[in-house]
Structure formats: structure tokens, C-alpha cells
Design a protein around this motif. Sequence first.
Motif, PDB file in Angstrom:
ATOM      1  N   GLU A  92     -23.779  12.038  12.841  1.00  0.00           N
ATOM      2  CA  GLU A  92     -22.862  13.138  13.417  1.00  0.00           C
ATOM      3  C   GLU A  92     -23.350  13.160  14.859  1.00  0.00           C
ATOM      4  O   GLU A  92     -22.188  13.526  15.781  1.00  0.00           O
ATOM      5  CB  GLU A  92     -23.299  14.459  12.706  1.00  0.00           C
ATOM      6  CG  GLU A  92     -22.635  14.567  11.440  1.00  0.00           C
ATOM      7  CD  GLU A  92     -22.761  15.884  10.852  1.00  0.00           C
ATOM      8  OE1 GLU A  92     -22.923  16.769  11.475  1.00  0.00           O
ATOM      9  OE2 GLU A  92     -22.584  15.861   9.554  1.00  0.00           O
ATOM     10  N   ASN A 309     -17.187   5.426  14.248  1.00  0.00           N
ATOM     11  CA  ASN A 309     -17.885   6.458  13.560  1.00  0.00           C
ATOM     12  C   ASN A 309     -17.101   7.173  12.794  1.00  0.00           C
ATOM     13  O   ASN A 309     -16.079   7.739  13.257  1.00  0.00           O
ATOM     14  CB  ASN A 309     -18.862   7.207  14.436  1.00  0.00           C
ATOM     15  CG  ASN A 309     -19.939   7.815  13.701  1.00  0.00           C
ATOM     16  OD1 ASN A 309     -19.715   8.258  12.687  1.00  0.00           O
ATOM     17  ND2 ASN A 309     -20.698   8.176  14.615  1.00  0.00           N
ATOM     18  N   TYR A 311     -17.675   9.878  11.520  1.00  0.00           N
ATOM     19  CA  TYR A 311     -18.015  11.238  11.874  1.00  0.00           C
ATOM     20  C   TYR A 311     -17.408  11.448  13.168  1.00  0.00           C
ATOM     21  O   TYR A 311     -17.814  12.631  13.655  1.00  0.00           O
ATOM     22  CB  TYR A 311     -19.487  11.620  11.924  1.00  0.00           C
ATOM     23  CG  TYR A 311     -19.762  11.789  10.233  1.00  0.00           C
ATOM     24  CD1 TYR A 311     -20.048  12.804   9.563  1.00  0.00           C
ATOM     25  CD2 TYR A 311     -20.022  10.628   9.609  1.00  0.00           C
ATOM     26  CE1 TYR A 311     -20.432  12.916   8.309  1.00  0.00           C
ATOM     27  CE2 TYR A 311     -20.611  10.526   8.254  1.00  0.00           C
ATOM     28  CZ  TYR A 311     -20.725  11.754   7.711  1.00  0.00           C
ATOM     29  OH  TYR A 311     -21.131  11.753   6.303  1.00  0.00           O
ATOM     30  N   SER A 312     -16.750  10.697  13.808  1.00  0.00           N
ATOM     31  CA  SER A 312     -16.136  10.972  15.218  1.00  0.00           C
ATOM     32  C   SER A 312     -15.155  12.172  15.105  1.00  0.00           C
ATOM     33  O   SER A 312     -14.442  12.739  14.308  1.00  0.00           O
ATOM     34  CB  SER A 312     -15.452   9.724  15.808  1.00  0.00           C
ATOM     35  OG  SER A 312     -14.689  10.004  16.861  1.00  0.00           O
ATOM     36  N   GLU A 313     -15.370  13.030  16.377  1.00  0.00           N
ATOM     37  CA  GLU A 313     -14.524  14.432  16.319  1.00  0.00           C
ATOM     38  C   GLU A 313     -13.033  13.843  16.593  1.00  0.00           C
ATOM     39  O   GLU A 313     -12.022  14.544  16.766  1.00  0.00           O
ATOM     40  CB  GLU A 313     -15.009  15.480  17.351  1.00  0.00           C
ATOM     41  CG  GLU A 313     -16.314  15.900  16.811  1.00  0.00           C
ATOM     42  CD  GLU A 313     -16.692  16.753  17.933  1.00  0.00           C
ATOM     43  OE1 GLU A 313     -16.181  17.108  18.838  1.00  0.00           O
ATOM     44  OE2 GLU A 313     -17.966  17.495  18.000  1.00  0.00           O
TER      45      GLU A 313
END
Length: 413
Positions: A92, A309, A311-313
Motif C-alpha cells: 500500500e 501496483n 493498490y495504487s490510488e
Amino acid sequence: MKRHGFLLALSLAALLWTAGCGRQAPPPAEASTDEGTQTVELTVWGAEEDAALLEEIFDSFRSHYAGQADFQITYQPQSESNCKDVLLGDLEGGADVFAFADDQVAALAAAGGLDPVENAESIRAASLSAAADAASVEGTLYAYPLTADNGYFLYYNKAYFTEEDIQSLERMVETAAQAGRLVVMDWSSAWYVYAFFGNTGLEVGLNEDGLTNYCTWNSSSGPIRGVDVAQSMLSIAASPGFASRTDTEFLAGVQDGSVIAGVSGVWNAVAVAEAWGDDAGAAKLPAYTCAGQQVQMASFSGCKLIGVNAYSEHPEWAARLAEWITSEDNQRLRFEMRGQGPANIQAANSPQVQASPAIAALLAQSEFSHLQRVGGKFWDPVSEFAGSLAEGNPSGTPLQTQLDRLVDSVTAR
């Protein structure tokens, strides 16, 4: 082990490539909002040597998507070789976009660090088939192919060596000793040490569990035994014309004149050419003498990939940046600035890439290369073993004993 010549696929792949894979996809739906321009913060990990290149690529990305978002792109140096370990330590908090070696893709996908690439078919169509395969797990594409040149070969100074000289490692070492210079190779890296074992009939690789290794490097039977390889390495290390040097030390030696040949990869092509000028030469690895015969040195091969990723925003913009970094134009730029061989078909088939001495050397070596697929317990025992040989086996421990210990550690569960 299956042999893979990544760059040998260039000509065939070019014939199979079809138009239409170079178009930019529409911008992500999240790019604009009713409240105004969205701020998109993205962190990118890449090799320290790629800093200037990546900043140029980031600038062109911002320009291309100007007005669709306010991009805050932060570059952080991170080695591709251990990117997986760093990222999985904090998914994260890790980079949105990152460069990594292809042997890490399965572990990253299994751990949930990578999601399948959405526009997989267009990425596959634009890439060398072997590079796309290296970015895939069980047929599913999980990353964007960046380079198809992650291997090594021989750099040599033509002022000291003839074409005949570079066919034999012992001849090269002897020539260097007579000149008061060095031939170097990094024996602290198991990646390079594989060169001595890879074409001997002694084997190493992954078991079906995808985690543990099998290894026969300590075999005491057959045409070439493990101790034969070890003894050959000891003999080479004993010459004043040879030294074990890291990749950084190799380049420093090239620049100060103490090193006249060494084993490295395309990432040093530009610097070597600048140092040696017209005398810069590149070729497949030489053969070495082992058990009374000439053994062609092997190599590991592979690709560098760009991952997004999971979990990238900002997953859609992160994917767009990953695709931008690996686009045809930017792979051409990477070759121009860093001398790295493209995974993109069109870029790889450009006259400039095809004329590169380093790429030609990698092509020649690819016949003797194998895709790197080993578990994590391979690296340290091999490095420790080869490091001892580079120092002349100061402990005096029998070579068979050292090989048995090596295999026990490499194959440990």
C-alpha cells in the motif's frame, strides 16, 4: 531448461506484427471532475541510471495529457533486481509504477501486487512474443514489456585482442596479464557465475512448486563434474590478468584503462563506447577450458518489465503512465539514451537498434542463454562459493565439499 533467445525473435516477430497497436487509448474516466482538474499523484520506481530518461518521459506524458489532470509524478531510484522484495514489504505504501526483472512477475502476481493488464492483446501485439511471455503468468499478461536485453556478453578493447583471442577466456586472461591489464567478471553475483555451469550438463532450476530449486552442480559423475568447473574457475582466478569485479568496478576500470575486457550487459554500452571509442568491441562470451574440453560460456537472459501496483490510488492513470513509459517512441528513446534493447517490435527492428554492437553481441550469445528461473535460495550460496574461488580458496576446503554445501543450500526447502 528451455533455451530462450529473446532477440532472435526479432525478424519473425516483425513479420507477424500488425498495425494498430501503437495508438493511444482514451484517457481514464477519472481524469476530470465537475469540481475542476484532478490532482493525480504517482510515484515511480526505476533504476538510478534511468533518472534523466524517466524525467524526460514524465515531461512528455504531462504534455500529452495536459489539461486532463494535474500530474505530480515523483521518481525514486529502486533496483529492478530486488523490487519485488521492497514492494511486497509494503504494497500500500509502494510505488504506483515500477520497473522490475521478469523473474519476479509470478511472485508479484501471486501476492496480489499486480492485476492483469486490461488491454493485454494490444500490448502483446506490440511486443516481441518472448517478452510478452516473460511478462505473463500462465498465459495472463501482468506487466508491460520494457526491454528484451536483460542478459550479458563480452566487452573487449580491440587494441589488445584479436578476433581469435576473444574465443578463449584463458587466452584473453593471458593477453591481459602480459599487458599489465585485467579481464574482469563479477563472481560476487550468482547471475554471472551461472556462465560457467550453464552449458556443462550440470543443471539448476525451479521445482514445480515455483519456489524451491533443483541443482546438480555437485555431480561427481558425467563428462563434466562439478569439481571440474570449480577447478577451472580457480585456475582462471589465479592469473594476474583476471579479477572479480562488480559491474560498477568494471566500468570504472574501463574508464581508467586498467580493464581491457569484461562481462556485462547493454546498460554499459554507451559508457564503454565513450571510453574506448573506435576500439570498443562486443561479442558473445568466450569458451573456457574444463575437463580437457572447450565449453562455451552460458548466460541468463530475461526482460525488464513495468508493473502497476494493484493498490495504487490512481490505477487507471498509473496504467496509462506504464503504457507511456513502454511505448514504441519511448523505447526508442531508451535505446538512444541508455543503449537498452527494446521489447517493442517496431523499435527493436529499427536500423539504429539492429546496428548496435551490443545488441549484435547479445544476439550471438542468445544461442547459449537460458531464461532465468530460479528460486531465492540460489543467489547467496552461489555467490559465497564463487567468492571463495575468486580469492583462491583460502580456507583450503575440498571443492567437492564446497559444492555439496552449495547444493544443500540452493535446494533447501
